[in-house]
Scaffold this motif. Sequence first.
Motif, mmCIF file in Angstrom:
data_model
loop_
_atom_site.group_PDB
_atom_site.id
_atom_site.type_symbol
_atom_site.label_atom_id
_atom_site.label_comp_id
_atom_site.label_asym_id
_atom_site.label_seq_id
_atom_site.Cartn_x
_atom_site.Cartn_y
_atom_site.Cartn_z
ATOM 1 N N SER A 440 0.834 -1.204 0.000
ATOM 2 C CA SER A 440 0.000 0.000 0.000
ATOM 3 C C SER A 440 0.869 1.255 0.000
ATOM 4 C CB SER A 440 -0.982 -0.007 1.183
ATOM 5 O OG SER A 440 -0.345 0.354 2.378
ATOM 6 N N LYS A 441 2.046 1.186 0.612
ATOM 7 C CA LYS A 441 2.955 2.340 0.579
ATOM 8 C C LYS A 441 3.541 2.512 -0.831
ATOM 9 C CE LYS A 441 1.345 3.161 3.392
ATOM 10 N NZ LYS A 441 0.493 4.314 3.652
ATOM 11 N N ARG A 443 1.991 1.832 -3.594
ATOM 12 C CA ARG A 443 0.920 2.475 -4.365
ATOM 13 C C ARG A 443 0.804 3.951 -4.000
ATOM 14 N NH1 ARG A 443 -5.068 0.218 -3.572
ATOM 15 N NH2 ARG A 443 -4.744 1.243 -1.565
ATOM 16 N N GLU A 444 0.946 4.236 -2.717
ATOM 17 C CA GLU A 444 0.821 5.630 -2.284
ATOM 18 C C GLU A 444 1.925 6.505 -2.875
ATOM 19 O OE1 GLU A 444 0.055 6.136 1.909
ATOM 20 O OE2 GLU A 444 1.105 8.056 1.972
ATOM 21 N N TYR A 445 3.151 6.014 -2.858
ATOM 22 C CA TYR A 445 4.264 6.867 -3.294
ATOM 23 C C TYR A 445 4.480 6.828 -4.803
ATOM 24 C CZ TYR A 445 5.379 8.296 1.389
ATOM 25 O OH TYR A 445 5.300 8.872 2.628
ATOM 26 N N THR A 453 3.388 0.213 -9.940
ATOM 27 C CA THR A 453 2.267 -0.132 -9.056
ATOM 28 C C THR A 453 1.447 -1.244 -9.695
ATOM 29 O OG1 THR A 453 2.151 2.133 -8.220
ATOM 30 C CG2 THR A 453 0.206 0.769 -7.905
ATOM 31 N N ASP B 208 -8.245 6.863 -0.613
ATOM 32 C CA ASP B 208 -7.033 7.636 -0.321
ATOM 33 C C ASP B 208 -6.043 7.629 -1.489
ATOM 34 O OD1 ASP B 208 -5.171 9.054 1.568
ATOM 35 O OD2 ASP B 208 -4.005 7.246 1.176
ATOM 36 N N PRO B 209 -5.878 6.508 -2.213
ATOM 37 C CA PRO B 209 -4.917 6.549 -3.330
ATOM 38 C C PRO B 209 -5.252 7.625 -4.368
ATOM 39 C CG PRO B 209 -5.469 4.280 -2.809
ATOM 40 C CD PRO B 209 -6.362 5.143 -1.947
ATOM 41 N N SER B 286 1.091 9.383 11.060
ATOM 42 C CA SER B 286 1.273 8.119 10.335
ATOM 43 C C SER B 286 1.081 6.941 11.274
ATOM 44 C CB SER B 286 2.671 8.042 9.705
ATOM 45 O OG SER B 286 2.807 8.990 8.681
ATOM 46 N N GLU B 314 -6.182 10.366 6.958
ATOM 47 C CA GLU B 314 -5.460 10.143 5.701
ATOM 48 C C GLU B 314 -5.449 11.407 4.851
ATOM 49 O OE1 GLU B 314 -7.042 6.466 4.025
ATOM 50 O OE2 GLU B 314 -5.467 5.369 5.095
ATOM 51 N N LYS B 318 -1.973 13.378 3.808
ATOM 52 C CA LYS B 318 -1.597 13.677 2.427
ATOM 53 C C LYS B 318 -1.259 15.157 2.299
ATOM 54 C CE LYS B 318 -2.616 11.125 -1.648
ATOM 55 N NZ LYS B 318 -3.451 10.071 -2.186
#
Lengths: 684, 684
Positions: A440-441, A443-445, A453, B208-209, B286, B314, B318
């Motif tokens: 998930s990190k 995908r986030e970054y 991803t 969130d993504p 976090s 979240e 961000k």
Amino acid sequence: MKVLQTLSLYSAILSLAMLSVRPAAADEGMWTFDTFPAKIMYDHYGWAPDQSWLDHVRKSAVRLTGGCSASFVSSAGLIFTNHHCVASCLFDNSSAQADLLDNGFTAGRREDEKSCPGQQAEVVTAIADVTGTVQGAYRGMAGETLTRARDAAIAKIEADGCPDRKTTRCQVVTLFGGGQYKLYTYRIYSDVRLVWAPEDRAATFGGDPDNFNFPRYSLDASFLRAYEDGKPIRPSDHLTWTARAPKQDELTFVVGNPGATARLWTQSQFAFEREMRLPITVAILSELRGRLIAAMETSPEKQREGRDTLNGIENSLKVYIGRTKALNDPAFAERLAKGEADLRQRSADNVAIGDPWANVTGAVQAYRTVYLPYRFITPSSDLYGYARALVMAGKEKAKPNGERLPGYTDSALPLLEKQILDKRPLYPWLEKLQLSWSLSKAREYLGVDDADTQLLLGKESPEQLAERLVSQTRLSDPAYRRQLWEGGLQVIEASSDPLVQYALRLEPRQRALTRQVDEAYQGPLTVAGGKLAQARFAAYSDALYPDATFTLRISYGQVKGWTERGKSVPYATVMGGTFDRATGSAPFDLPAAFAAHRNAIDLAATYDFVTTNDIIGGNSGSPVVDRSGAVIGAAFDGNIHSLGGNYGYDPLLNRTVVVSTDAVQEALEKLYPAPALVAELKAR
Amino acid sequence: MKVLQTLSLYSAILSLAMLSVRPAAADEGMWTFDTFPAKIMYDHYGWAPDQSWLDHVRKSAVRLTGGCSASFVSSAGLIFTNHHCVASCLFDNSSAQADLLDNGFTAGRREDEKSCPGQQAEVVTAIADVTGTVQGAYRGMAGETLTRARDAAIAKIEADGCPDRKTTRCQVVTLFGGGQYKLYTYRIYSDVRLVWAPEDRAATFGGDPDNFNFPRYSLDASFLRAYEDGKPIRPSDHLTWTARAPKQDELTFVVGNPGATARLWTQSQFAFEREMRLPITVAILSELRGRLIAAMETSPEKQREGRDTLNGIENSLKVYIGRTKALNDPAFAERLAKGEADLRQRSADNVAIGDPWANVTGAVQAYRTVYLPYRFITPSSDLYGYARALVMAGKEKAKPNGERLPGYTDSALPLLEKQILDKRPLYPWLEKLQLSWSLSKAREYLGVDDADTQLLLGKESPEQLAERLVSQTRLSDPAYRRQLWEGGLQVIEASSDPLVQYALRLEPRQRALTRQVDEAYQGPLTVAGGKLAQARFAAYSDALYPDATFTLRISYGQVKGWTERGKSVPYATVMGGTFDRATGSAPFDLPAAFAAHRNAIDLAATYDFVTTNDIIGGNSGSPVVDRSGAVIGAAFDGNIHSLGGNYGYDPLLNRTVVVSTDAVQEALEKLYPAPALVAELKAR
């Protein structure tokens, strides 16, 4: 402060190269044994060790492959180190029925001593300069071509140097960022067993809140034993055990393996660290910490099963937060900038040097663009780690030794094999937690629409993918891992195991990114590193020590407190202080043995103490040695100021935290009785 | 991007003062209605609104006290806003049996419309300049004396301006960091009810993504209605609802309440942000995110109960991570530095200005030393929030209005009372989680031996204390809160409720720290702010807008995509795109209504679109208005570049993300049918 273990799990890059230096301040320095600054020390303290003293402590020093340091303390292979260096071993030997971590462990007889999975003890037997050979192999080259040529030269030197890979290990170490290359030869002992460890609460009293702090009340000590052919080994040298209190201002030496420092970096490397790597690392590790804390609260089993991992995460986080603070401290940052300015100025007229600082800046700039995919393309989890290592080894072993990636050369394979095949417990919930977190990190970054991803996730969510891979893989079975290891690439590729197939899917992209990093970053850095080392030697002659490389070093210092916001911090605590500090609630609850034996123990015995020795993560378990060469403690931590020590040493504030032999012997005699062990230590 | 709500929970300081400015770039600016730059806009676009146009949209604009913006869109008090602005209301009206957040909500008849706890709608009716009065009250003063005099003057202006506190609210707003003070008078409607909201997945598709990203496929829209005396109100003005697609490059206006920006800060304030506040905030939030994610995974109830809080965390994270990135971007940082250098240079010969930059630097330096205790002395949890507000109100209400702290003056009390007394669900596990997290972070950052840590914890661990306070308090009962609110200080002090007693224990120290901050930081900043505003007006005349203050602003711009790493991002998405982007796994699983009505909906209807309007958190729900004054969408987000918008606007990259009225009407007609609502919107 055992940084290395957790680093290898949570950070894609263990160390950047090391570039730029100033001469050492008083007590500063993690010196190699061949450049110990005896004259400087003598001028300052009126005493310095001679060569036979240095040889003796060097031969008594032990490196533990788990990421720690240690020393031989008996003629029967007894090893003295920290409790937190054997926590994984206690954990791996525990079950819900017998929690060795919680309760501690004492082997009544030799045959009760318990194997430590993945652990190996190593003793340096020789150090040779191979700078000419390695630098000669890549002279005039650049980028990935350079790193390949360098790695091939290193692989050949290592293979030639240690034909017997069962008992010896050869490692070429890069010092001064490519300014020097040294071949370290080790005698290795791959059968390491647990002898004694106190209950966890005694070792970790104060837990994360007290970690990297002082005053401290911690029995962070343990004993291991090295075996060969089923029998305890007989080391050539061992340190004399002396259970005594340290004296204020007395000289102390710390002998061990500091993991990595970044004191020779250039300004652009510090900027990258402060602006990109540290903020990302602290954010994602903090979230993992939170996930694990909450998951562990759901059952006593998970509380036990997750503890070792949580300790590692919290320790790493404290390190990264401390480093962030140091780099964000304007005064500290100015000191670093002045160091570079001084070297630049001294090198201004030296045309042979050129402008390596600009070259590093260019390399860092290029690295910034590839950093996120390079960092996030490799998911975190022990099971995935097995899958990846098996796939990589399968592909690399098929090549000639000189063409393999560094971690898969003939000299590296025996330890890797041991780490893959040793049996150890794995917890599916913990594997899923780490895997889904790391995905998930990523995908986030990287972003949802990023190609990497999509390679990592396909159409699945991080949670679904982690659930499927962990619940369906057979890699928790050591026999299956052995089958794949021995079967090689063909068997691996034919495997229907979803985690193995997943590792196969990711591997080409991981390899491509590594090549990109070598081409744009590591290659240029290696060339610039050579130039910077040249500049440094020209400017400061040889009053220099290289950045830490998890190889044997020695630092000298004194038993000494320090002053904190106007208040002086005393140099030592006493065992009785534990009772005052205990609140009754974790992590400040009184250890059971302390409660039971309050009247028996010497409340005035020195417990922990601090010295000015210059150390860093990886030094954990290092013997603290007095002038006579006797061991008077084991270094187990630094104070909070030592966290900035990654970038620079401050003699007024940086301190090493040590558990005294006085306290350890008190514990061996009264708290967790081990009479045979006491007799062995006293026999000398 | 509803930042305000979560900020008030997780950050001790809502806004620092705002200091230093440059003239606005094209489309830049969150303009107050009395300084709309009509000439600049006309020169650039050949068209600008006239005064009656401006008056009409101003009177149609609604502020929601939960931290959002909105607009009247019918003559019967119908309010158009975002789904995420009513998520708390849906959540508070949900139960395990009827999950309104998950399923959405449509009130078939007016009498089915549901009350939103704590929510209030506010419409600006007058703006008056009170700069002379306020500045005059503190002229020649310094430190805490100054802030007290200023607050007393403000309290008096507000009390005098709005004697009827049931239907009006007066707020003195500080603009240009103390350079201007304006009295805003609002008509308030404290009975706000929910009319319509789509299912959560349609509003939060991509979760969130996708938050702060574009292209986007989100139905982040909802309708509320303002009531008075049990009947829908009749607003003087409302916007015309026009369900249509936006046209590329057409002019758009965003009318709403941007929460807070920091564009006028000095370099030393940016440094504090980058070096201290942001790193700490990102790390601790976090961890909270991780704790909550893992806790929610343990049951479907917790999954539901924790979602609203998790979304807020979240979203905030961000924002903070985006800000960290912006301040750590060397090019961005250079732009900020140049802005300050320009103003300093232009002010060099102006002796009346002096050196306010040095004064700010001194104030920030003083703030650094008190920041950690000031930040961590106030634990996080809704229940503790009630206890603290009751204690503070009890003590402050006993004083004359002019001597009270700003949040407890006569003009502020009615909303506070409503927020404390409104019934809303509370979940003990969530309260314990937040409380123990915040206490453990206080201990981590202040240190175990710190006096404030000991005040917060006593001998208990964070977990024990949280468990005891949450399980024993009666504050989740609104009747008990009313009893304490109405009983006043004597009843509060006599209460045996442990959380009330805990709040009483912390209150003196919290107050002392606030005084310290006023004395060393806020006071000097207010003086320097006045000087900096003076410098700014002298250097740039009136082409200036103040930093955002969660008061009504208008920004102008265009419908326009942007270019991202060489690729152009189109300005709009269509509803049919949802089906392509859906993966089947959360948060990219297809909303149920989309799956059910795929054949009915117009796949080519514009879904979301982007504009160059300059907005920030608090603008969520703002009507996006075309030249004709019709509403064509609701702003619900910014793109990822807009996160740096806290410090500066980049016309090439900053974008506002809008849900189109076209899509909303499609949803009202076909996905979540609400025929009466459609008729009401079409009636105009």
